[in-house]
Design a protein around this motif. Structure first.
Motif, short mmCIF file in Angstrom:
data_model
loop_
_atom_site.label_atom_id
_atom_site.label_comp_id
_atom_site.label_asym_id
_atom_site.label_seq_id
_atom_site.Cartn_x
_atom_site.Cartn_y
_atom_site.Cartn_z
N LYS A 4 0.78 -1.17 -0.01
CA LYS A 4 -0.17 -0.11 -0.08
C LYS A 4 0.81 1.35 0.16
O LYS A 4 0.63 2.24 -0.72
CB LYS A 4 -0.89 0.00 1.18
N ILE A 5 1.99 1.38 0.70
CA ILE A 5 2.81 2.52 0.85
C ILE A 5 3.56 2.51 -0.57
O ILE A 5 3.72 3.84 -0.78
CB ILE A 5 3.89 2.13 2.25
N LYS A 12 2.21 9.07 -6.43
CA LYS A 12 2.75 10.41 -6.12
C LYS A 12 3.66 10.75 -6.84
O LYS A 12 3.87 11.91 -7.51
CB LYS A 12 3.34 10.53 -4.47
N LEU A 13 4.27 9.71 -7.38
CA LEU A 13 5.63 10.15 -8.12
C LEU A 13 5.18 10.35 -9.59
O LEU A 13 5.43 11.15 -10.34
CB LEU A 13 6.69 8.89 -8.10
N SER A 34 10.80 10.60 -4.82
CA SER A 34 10.35 9.28 -4.30
C SER A 34 10.75 8.64 -3.01
O SER A 34 10.24 7.72 -2.30
CB SER A 34 10.38 8.19 -5.28
N CYS A 35 11.83 9.17 -2.63
CA CYS A 35 12.52 8.75 -1.27
C CYS A 35 13.15 7.52 -1.48
O CYS A 35 13.39 6.46 -0.37
CB CYS A 35 11.54 8.90 0.07
N TRP A 36 13.51 7.10 -2.60
CA TRP A 36 14.23 5.71 -2.96
C TRP A 36 15.72 6.17 -3.47
O TRP A 36 15.72 7.18 -4.24
CB TRP A 36 13.53 4.93 -4.03
N SER A 37 16.53 5.29 -3.36
CA SER A 37 17.79 5.18 -4.37
C SER A 37 17.45 5.25 -5.62
O SER A 37 16.44 4.54 -6.06
CB SER A 37 18.85 4.18 -3.82
#
Length: 140
Positions: A4-5, A12-13, A34-37
């Motif tokens: 879900k997250i 959002k991205l 996105s707060c990912w690498s």
């Protein structure tokens, strides 16, 4: 990773990409949003959308640009720069690779062909979750 997250982050991205499609969008910028690498973004985006980040951004940029090309109100060079291409030549090359014809020929043909609409809402089908496309793309 919580599904879900992950969907929320991907949604959002996608919204950010769609809202900023006329700007240059780097993988670094999108990873930051996105707060990912970069590596994790590529992996997750591919898994949930079926596209690499670069492929998806290019597909949507060229599709939106094609709408403008068909409108005939703007010069091809202006459309190229509007969508972040460094030159009309680079734009025309990418356009022809994607649509199979030059922007000018596409305009002359006057037919919306090959235009891809943005991915939007995730749907679940037989325990597989994927994003579906919008049914229409806005005119410019």
């Amino acid at each position: 990773m919580n599904t879900k997250i992950t969907f929320t982050r991907i949604e959002k991205l996608l919204g950010y990409i769609h809202d900023n499609i006329r700007k240059p969008l780097s993988l670094e910028e999108l990873a930051s949003k996105s707060c990912w690498s970069r590596w994790q973004l590529q992996r997750v985006f591919q898994a949930y959308t079926g596209f690499s980040v670069a492929q998806y951004v290019r597909e949507i940029k060229l599709s939106e640009a094609a709408i403008m090309v068909l409108g005939g109100k703007h010069r091809i060079s202006d459309i190229a720069y509007e969508f972040g291409f460094n030159s009309e030549i680079a734009f025309s090359r990418a356009f022809k690779q994607f649509f199979g014809v030059s922007p000018k020929r596409y305009q002359i043909n006057g037919v919306k062909k090959g235009i891809k609409s943005p991915l939007v809402k995730p749907i679940k089908l037989n325990e597989t979750v994927f994003f579906q496309r919008m049914h229409s793309i806005k005119s410019v």
